[in-house]
Design a protein around this motif. Sequence first.
Motif, PDB file in Angstrom:
ATOM      1  N   UNK A 149       0.824  -1.208   0.000  1.00  0.00           N
ATOM      2  CA  UNK A 149       0.000   0.000   0.000  1.00  0.00           C
ATOM      3  C   UNK A 149       0.857   1.257   0.000  1.00  0.00           C
ATOM      4  N   UNK A 150       1.959   1.204   0.759  1.00  0.00           N
ATOM      5  CA  UNK A 150       2.764   2.412   0.937  1.00  0.00           C
ATOM      6  C   UNK A 150       2.218   3.290   2.034  1.00  0.00           C
ATOM      7  N   UNK A 151       1.196   2.808   2.732  1.00  0.00           N
ATOM      8  CA  UNK A 151       0.630   3.483   3.890  1.00  0.00           C
ATOM      9  C   UNK A 151      -0.027   2.420   4.765  1.00  0.00           C
ATOM     10  N   UNK A 152      -0.585   2.826   5.885  1.00  0.00           N
ATOM     11  CA  UNK A 152      -1.138   1.884   6.852  1.00  0.00           C
ATOM     12  C   UNK A 152      -2.604   1.603   6.559  1.00  0.00           C
ATOM     13  N   UNK A 153      -2.924   0.314   6.438  1.00  0.00           N
ATOM     14  CA  UNK A 153      -4.314  -0.091   6.194  1.00  0.00           C
ATOM     15  C   UNK A 153      -5.201   0.364   7.344  1.00  0.00           C
ATOM     16  N   UNK A 154      -6.389   0.854   6.986  1.00  0.00           N
ATOM     17  CA  UNK A 154      -7.295   1.317   8.027  1.00  0.00           C
ATOM     18  C   UNK A 154      -8.730   0.948   7.705  1.00  0.00           C
ATOM     19  N   UNK A 155      -9.530   0.936   8.765  1.00  0.00           N
ATOM     20  CA  UNK A 155     -10.976   0.818   8.606  1.00  0.00           C
ATOM     21  C   UNK A 155     -11.628   1.951   9.399  1.00  0.00           C
ATOM     22  N   UNK A 156     -12.813   2.327   8.991  1.00  0.00           N
ATOM     23  CA  UNK A 156     -13.578   3.353   9.695  1.00  0.00           C
ATOM     24  C   UNK A 156     -14.948   2.771   9.998  1.00  0.00           C
ATOM     25  N   UNK A 157     -15.376   2.897  11.252  1.00  0.00           N
ATOM     26  CA  UNK A 157     -16.663   2.341  11.630  1.00  0.00           C
ATOM     27  C   UNK A 157     -17.464   3.275  12.510  1.00  0.00           C
ATOM     28  N   UNK A 158     -18.738   2.982  12.585  1.00  0.00           N
ATOM     29  CA  UNK A 158     -19.653   3.744  13.421  1.00  0.00           C
ATOM     30  C   UNK A 158     -19.748   3.068  14.787  1.00  0.00           C
ATOM     31  N   UNK A 159     -19.629   3.869  15.846  1.00  0.00           N
ATOM     32  CA  UNK A 159     -19.709   3.322  17.203  1.00  0.00           C
ATOM     33  C   UNK A 159     -21.118   2.786  17.471  1.00  0.00           C
ATOM     34  N   UNK A 160     -21.161   1.547  17.983  1.00  0.00           N
ATOM     35  CA  UNK A 160     -22.438   0.948  18.359  1.00  0.00           C
ATOM     36  C   UNK A 160     -22.354   0.482  19.817  1.00  0.00           C
ATOM     37  N   UNK A 161     -23.483   0.244  20.417  1.00  0.00           N
ATOM     38  CA  UNK A 161     -23.515  -0.183  21.818  1.00  0.00           C
ATOM     39  C   UNK A 161     -23.190  -1.664  21.899  1.00  0.00           C
ATOM     40  N   UNK A 162     -22.229  -2.023  22.774  1.00  0.00           N
ATOM     41  CA  UNK A 162     -21.891  -3.417  22.996  1.00  0.00           C
ATOM     42  C   UNK A 162     -22.667  -3.982  24.169  1.00  0.00           C
ATOM     43  N   UNK A 229     -16.909   7.929  26.636  1.00  0.00           N
ATOM     44  CA  UNK A 229     -17.872   8.327  25.612  1.00  0.00           C
ATOM     45  C   UNK A 229     -17.189   8.383  24.252  1.00  0.00           C
ATOM     46  N   UNK A 230     -17.589   7.480  23.396  1.00  0.00           N
ATOM     47  CA  UNK A 230     -17.135   7.505  22.006  1.00  0.00           C
ATOM     48  C   UNK A 230     -18.384   7.461  21.144  1.00  0.00           C
ATOM     49  N   UNK A 231     -18.446   8.326  20.162  1.00  0.00           N
ATOM     50  CA  UNK A 231     -19.619   8.345  19.292  1.00  0.00           C
ATOM     51  C   UNK A 231     -19.204   8.764  17.892  1.00  0.00           C
TER      52      UNK A 231
END
Length: 274
Positions: A149-162, A229-231
Amino acid sequence: MDKKDIKSLAIGAFDGMHLGHQALFKKLDKNGAILVIDKNSAVITPGNYRCEYTDKPCFFYDLNDIKDLDDKGFIKKLKKDFVNLEKIVVGYDFAFGKDRKYSIKNLKEVFDGEVEVVDEVKVDGISVHSRVIKEFIKDGDIKKANRLLGHTFKIVGEVIKGAGLGKKELVPTINLKVEKFILPKDGVYATITDVNGFYEPSVTFIGHKKSVDNSFSIETHVIGKDIQKAEGEVTILFFEKIRDNKKFENLKDLKEQILKDIEIAKEIVKEHTI
């Protein structure tokens, strides 16, 4: 930059914005831009996230809108949208149109400007190709994926209640719902997590919680912190796989393993962030 100002275009799916794609972007002039053919499926780098890896303006065509065009129809659309287009840059394996039946040869025949073809890029003898990088990610080989990639693989997600079990019995985690990004193989990873604008060392789990209820989960523990708190959206950057997903006889054994994972992750993240 307006479309009318564009004189050169790099065209492709650009899934991953990897080193091979960057080689195309280097061939653009100061009035150059990137045209993404977006398949709208789970990919390495979906949608507008691609734009984070270039200083060139990005434009998008939905694949469904152009997939049935022949070579002349495709160029006609390009010329209509980018009226001053003089140069097209593509990779060596570029194909387009219905069933990808049209090749670089057809492109050169119907486009009245310059067509520059960029050769295959290799790293450590491995072809830098989105398909190859996807396989590394799906196998959990993040180190190799990041090299290509030449950079760091990432994912982005929406915070949900566990379920809240982590905070009560194990370690506190942030649970995520992730869409459009491909996911690494089930397991535990050394990562950094961006919560509320700050990247922090973390351990991230992906997979079915075999020691609990076998439900699928993507959750990240920010090391040394209990995020109250993460949202909204949370970003996770992946450095290396620590271990496979496995079943533990009880929560005590699981917690002991998690604490070991945390120590391993600390060392791995330190290597990448110093």
